[in-house]
Design an enzyme around this catalytic site. Sequence first.
Site, mmCIF file in Angstrom:
data_model
loop_
_atom_site.group_PDB
_atom_site.id
_atom_site.type_symbol
_atom_site.label_atom_id
_atom_site.label_comp_id
_atom_site.label_asym_id
_atom_site.label_seq_id
_atom_site.Cartn_x
_atom_site.Cartn_y
_atom_site.Cartn_z
ATOM 1 N N LYS A 76 0.817 -1.226 -0.591
ATOM 2 C CA LYS A 76 0.241 0.135 0.228
ATOM 3 C C LYS A 76 0.731 1.331 -0.311
ATOM 4 O O LYS A 76 0.191 1.942 -0.691
ATOM 5 C CB LYS A 76 -1.220 -0.102 1.324
ATOM 6 C CG LYS A 76 -1.656 -0.963 1.094
ATOM 7 C CD LYS A 76 -2.775 -0.812 2.754
ATOM 8 C CE LYS A 76 -4.016 -1.867 1.966
ATOM 9 N NZ LYS A 76 -5.222 -2.141 3.291
ATOM 10 N N ASP A 112 -10.213 3.203 2.977
ATOM 11 C CA ASP A 112 -9.381 2.503 4.313
ATOM 12 C C ASP A 112 -9.869 2.777 5.149
ATOM 13 O O ASP A 112 -10.815 3.008 6.126
ATOM 14 C CB ASP A 112 -8.027 1.701 3.961
ATOM 15 C CG ASP A 112 -7.934 0.796 3.908
ATOM 16 O OD1 ASP A 112 -8.327 -0.319 3.275
ATOM 17 O OD2 ASP A 112 -6.437 0.174 3.524
#
Length: 289
Positions: A76, A112
């Site tokens: 990420k 997220d």
Amino acid sequence: MVWEPGMPSLDTNTRLYAVMGNPVNQSLSPVMHNAAFRQTGHNGVYVALHVTDLPGAVAGVRALNIHGCSVTIPHKVAVMDLLDQVDPMSRRIGAVNTIVNDDGRLCGFNSDSPGAMAALLEKTPVARRRVAVIGAGGASRALAHGVQVHGGQLTIVNRSQDRGRRLASALDCDFCPLVDFSGVGFDILINTTSVGMTPNTDQMPVGHACLRPGMTVMDVVYNPLETRLLSAAKEAGCTVVDGVAMFVHQGAIQFEHWTGKKAPIQLMKKAVLKVLMEKAAEKEKDRHD
């Protein structure tokens, strides 16, 4: 991915989507997104890709015209330098979990943070609450950002003190080494690490003594449905937020980025829960056989 009746036929107009991670075999993103594609009639198919060569994988996204990707552990943060554009929120967070291929231009987003906050706020306010976030990776960055945006008093808790202190410094918040964490004085505890994820389901990121009655405990791990941490938290009198809530909320945001359609969020949740409950039933059966 298992082909099911009712799924759209594959043709030259079918758009390809994928989740890139290592490990990725436990991911239920294909189940969730293919169910959403089927429900909305979107001509797309979503697969899981085990990625160890991230630059090569991102080059493959361009070469194969993969329309959108989810990015998971451990890519990420590193993926940001490989994209053409990263939106301001993701840049502030320092992590991307969603890629949109806009006619060859790869754009990075982070679902997220808003997905996690949507799940957490269903159970507890965050403003003026003392919040401990365990971890210092991409998911931790996203959760920490969300906590600060919503007015929480943030502390980063991490096993590696160097990584934890660097993140806390970047966020201008407190840091506590994992070995010293007691849970005293905290209202909310969030695990953003993979500790407790299938197949290592007997593990917990903190000990039972760190779980206090009245605390809200959230685990971003969604496979298994009830991690050992959440099970222990229930026993300790805590309110729990399971990883499925965050997983589905962030997935719905991804779906809308990719398709421009409203996500069928309840159906996505139902598809994920069905698989997780089947896995739990199989594990229970094996335990008694």
